[in-house]
Design a protein around this motif. Structure first.
Motif, short mmCIF file in Angstrom:
data_model
loop_
_atom_site.label_atom_id
_atom_site.label_comp_id
_atom_site.label_asym_id
_atom_site.label_seq_id
_atom_site.Cartn_x
_atom_site.Cartn_y
_atom_site.Cartn_z
N GLU A 83 58.41 20.61 56.16
CA GLU A 83 59.54 21.43 56.02
C GLU A 83 59.51 22.08 54.63
O GLU A 83 59.13 22.42 54.15
N THR A 85 62.50 22.17 51.58
CA THR A 85 63.43 22.11 50.94
C THR A 85 61.93 21.97 49.49
O THR A 85 61.97 22.38 48.54
N ARG A 114 55.16 19.31 62.53
CA ARG A 114 55.30 17.94 62.05
C ARG A 114 54.32 17.50 63.62
O ARG A 114 54.29 18.55 64.61
N GLU A 116 54.78 15.71 66.64
CA GLU A 116 55.70 14.82 67.01
C GLU A 116 55.23 15.08 68.24
O GLU A 116 54.36 15.84 68.33
N TYR A 123 58.56 20.18 69.13
CA TYR A 123 57.22 21.25 68.93
C TYR A 123 56.47 20.46 67.74
O TYR A 123 57.19 20.37 66.56
N GLN A 128 61.90 27.63 61.64
CA GLN A 128 63.50 27.16 60.59
C GLN A 128 63.47 28.22 59.70
O GLN A 128 63.13 29.41 59.27
N GLU A 132 68.50 27.36 50.44
CA GLU A 132 68.83 26.38 49.36
C GLU A 132 69.55 27.09 48.54
O GLU A 132 69.34 28.04 48.08
N ARG A 259 69.37 11.08 58.20
CA ARG A 259 69.09 12.51 58.71
C ARG A 259 67.55 11.49 57.60
O ARG A 259 67.37 10.92 57.39
N TYR A 263 65.40 12.54 50.65
CA TYR A 263 65.73 12.84 49.59
C TYR A 263 67.91 13.51 49.55
O TYR A 263 68.06 13.56 48.12
N TYR A 264 68.22 13.12 50.45
CA TYR A 264 69.76 13.32 50.24
C TYR A 264 70.41 12.21 49.49
O TYR A 264 70.33 11.11 49.43
N GLU A 281 69.98 18.22 67.86
CA GLU A 281 71.00 18.72 66.41
C GLU A 281 70.02 20.25 65.91
O GLU A 281 68.77 20.36 66.51
N ILE A 282 71.10 20.93 65.70
CA ILE A 282 70.39 21.97 66.03
C ILE A 282 70.27 23.11 64.31
O ILE A 282 68.61 23.65 64.35
N GLY A 304 71.45 22.11 50.31
CA GLY A 304 71.06 23.73 51.63
C GLY A 304 70.61 22.51 52.80
O GLY A 304 71.34 21.67 53.43
N GLY A 308 66.59 25.05 62.86
CA GLY A 308 65.55 25.16 64.33
C GLY A 308 65.90 25.76 64.96
O GLY A 308 67.04 26.49 65.54
P1 HAM Z 1 65.08 18.66 58.91
O1 HAM Z 1 66.47 17.84 59.65
O2 HAM Z 1 63.98 17.73 58.88
O3 HAM Z 1 66.03 18.47 57.62
O4 HAM Z 1 65.25 19.54 60.12
C1 HAM Z 1 65.91 20.69 60.56
C2 HAM Z 1 65.77 21.03 61.66
O5 HAM Z 1 65.19 22.01 61.80
C3 HAM Z 1 66.67 21.00 62.66
O6 HAM Z 1 67.74 19.75 62.91
C4 HAM Z 1 65.97 21.00 64.00
O7 HAM Z 1 66.82 21.63 64.48
C5 HAM Z 1 64.49 21.47 63.49
N1 HAM Z 1 63.36 20.69 63.51
C6 HAM Z 1 63.13 19.61 62.95
N2 HAM Z 1 61.36 19.42 63.92
C7 HAM Z 1 61.46 20.31 65.05
C8 HAM Z 1 60.11 19.85 66.05
N3 HAM Z 1 59.26 19.21 66.01
N4 HAM Z 1 61.05 20.65 66.62
C9 HAM Z 1 61.56 21.66 66.85
N5 HAM Z 1 62.25 22.11 65.72
C10 HAM Z 1 63.23 21.09 65.08
C11 HAM Z 1 64.96 19.53 56.97
O8 HAM Z 1 63.91 19.98 57.20
C12 HAM Z 1 65.49 19.66 55.67
N6 HAM Z 1 64.02 20.20 54.82
C13 HAM Z 1 66.49 20.74 55.46
C14 HAM Z 1 67.23 20.76 54.66
C15 HAM Z 1 67.05 21.91 53.30
N7 HAM Z 1 68.38 20.10 53.42
C16 HAM Z 1 68.37 20.78 52.56
N8 HAM Z 1 67.74 21.67 52.76
#
Ligand code: HAM
Length: 414
Positions: A83, A85, A114, A116, A123, A128, A132, A259, A263-264, A281-282, A304, A308
């Motif tokens: 990620e 942040t 990731r 997953e 994926y 992304q 922020e 979430r 850190y939230y 979740e978009i 922030g 995806g």
């Molecule tokens: P997150 O919810 O882990 O947040 O990921 C944000 C978005 O990335 C998800 O809503 C999803 O659309 C996309 N995403 C996550 N994992 C995958 C995956 N394996 N494949 C496809 N899309 C994916 C964060 O990453 C935080 N850094 C968001 C944030 C920024 N919070 C504060 N600032």
């Protein structure tokens, strides 16, 4: 001509057809973020593993099971970023951005990793885009950040989007609440799934996400933090809601919203899309007032989101038409090769898209190829130095002035 090699599981190639829609999305996002004052930043694709362990949190699925971690030749542990942040906060501290006027508003876009279980919309390498806003605790910043994603999804025309909003309270309120939640879970241990039971003390909030009936029954009567926000936490949440109301942004307050990152604090939000199925979740994000301190900086509030890119594209499910070409320079005789290349270069320098045949086709083949490329006009260079201009839309062909081919092309454009 299949190769014995394939893209690794959970990864994918972005072919030109798909790259076009991505380009439109990325262009729209860059313009929206820039208009609100978010400046682009790019951080490395890998970082010290400890950054994510500290930043994202030891109790999260991401750190526990999903990181691509490896040792470099100096035996340092590195991790492909899961990620953005934590990396952006690291850069904020490393480059002394806390000394600039606050808040510092940054945007980013790129690949994340990731480990997953792959499925539609999920994926191992995904992309992304995010922003922020670091250095302010004003609810205006929460609302501004939410508005950026809301604007982007509206501009792109993503259908069926819902904004879910919650709050986790300040770090202290959250801590007190987690104790209460753990007590509730311990009191009902027998009804919980094994997974949730094992993680009561590590990550009790994840129980809200469980899909087994037993846990869901227990969670229906679980305390929620939104219901008991107090003092400044409650005021902050009310302010964010009224700012969204004033901006005409619809949302539902979801007291069970959780979430996957540790850190939230205070505001959390999630944009979901009903067209997406299981991975609905978009994008999402929230406030993380304790993260910078956690990484060694002074207490610095921030908020922030990240979205995806693949999920937005899946929700849009549309193909961007190919751009075509302004011109194709064909030759009626091989002696005209150099002249054709020089003319194509001249056209390109004048801002037009132009191609020449690179495969030694005859004139008929070149015209067919020009048609396939979506060329609007073909200039045919003849052996005697003459030229013909063919309009591919009407099929009309006429002699062109060989000394003024660029002008002729431009004339036709106006
Ligand atoms: P997150 O919810 O882990 O947040 O990921 C944000 C978005 O990335 C998800 O809503 C999803 O659309 C996309 N995403 C996550 N994992 C995958 C995956 N394996 N494949 C496809 N899309 C994916 C964060 O990453 C935080 N850094 C968001 C944030 C920024 N919070 C504060 N600032």
């Amino acid at each position: 001509m299949a190769s014995k090699f394939q893209a690794p599981r959970g990864t994918f190639d972005i072919l030109p057809e798909a790259a076009r829609s991505r380009g439109r999305l990325e262009g729209a996002a860059a313009a929206i973020f820039a208009r609100a004052g978010y400046e682009p930043i790019a951080t490395p694709v890998f970082e010290d593993t400890a950054l994510f362990e500290r930043g994202v949190g030891q109790s999260t699925d991401i750190v526990r099971k999903e990181m691509f971690t490896f040792e470099d030749k100096g035996e340092r542990s590195l991790t492909l970023r899961p990620e953005g942040t934590a990396s952006v906060c690291r850069a904020y501290l490393e480059h002394g951005m806390h000394k600039q006027a606050q808040p510092v508003k940054l945007s980013y876009l790129g690949p994340f990793f990731r480990h997953e279980r792959p499925q539609a919309g999920r994926y191992r390498q995904f992309h992304q885009l995010g922003i922020e806003c670091i250095g302010t605790d004003s609810p205006l910043a929460d609302a501004e950040v939410i508005m950026q994603l809301s604007d982007l999804l509206a501009e792109l025309g993503v259908p069926g989007v819902e904004l879910r909003l919650g709050s986790l309270g300040s770090l202290e309120a959250r801590r007190a609440y987690l104790e209460e939640l753990k007590a509730h879970l311990h009191a009902h241990e027998a009804e919980l799934s094994k997974d949730v039971r094992e993680r009561i003390d590590i990550n009790p909030l994840r129980a809200f996400d469980a899909d087994d009936e037993g846990t869901q029954g227990v969670m229906a009567s679980a305390p929620t933090i939104v219901g008991r926000l107090e003092g400044e936490d409650a005021e902050h949440f009310e302010a964010v809601k009224s700012l969204l109301d004033a901006a005409g942004i619809a949302y539902v307050v979801d007291p069970t919203l959780v979430r996957g990152l540790d850190y939230y604090t205070r505001t959390i939000f999630s944009f979901v899309c009903d067209a997406l199925g299981a991975q609905s979740e978009i994008g999402g994000g929230g406030r993380y007032d304790g993260l910078i301190e956690q990484l060694g900086g002074a207490p610095t509030p921030a908020v922030g989101f990240a979205a995806g890119i693949e999920r937005i594209l899946l929700a849009l499910d549309e193909e961007e038409p190919a751009a075509g070409r302004d011109a194709f320079v064909a030759i009626a005789d091989p002696s005209q090769r150099e002249r054709a290349m020089a003319l194509a270069v001249e056209l390109r320098h004048a801002g037009l898209s132009a191609e020449v045949d690179l495969a030694g086709r005859g004139l008929k083949g070149q015209l067919k190829h020009a048609d396939r490329l979506g060329a609007r006009r073909v200039l045919i260079l003849e052996a005697d130095g003459g030229a013909q201009l063919r309009d591919m839309e009407t099929g009309e062909q006429r002699p062109a002035n060989p000394g003024k081919l660029l002008d002729e092309m431009k004339e036709r454009d106006s």
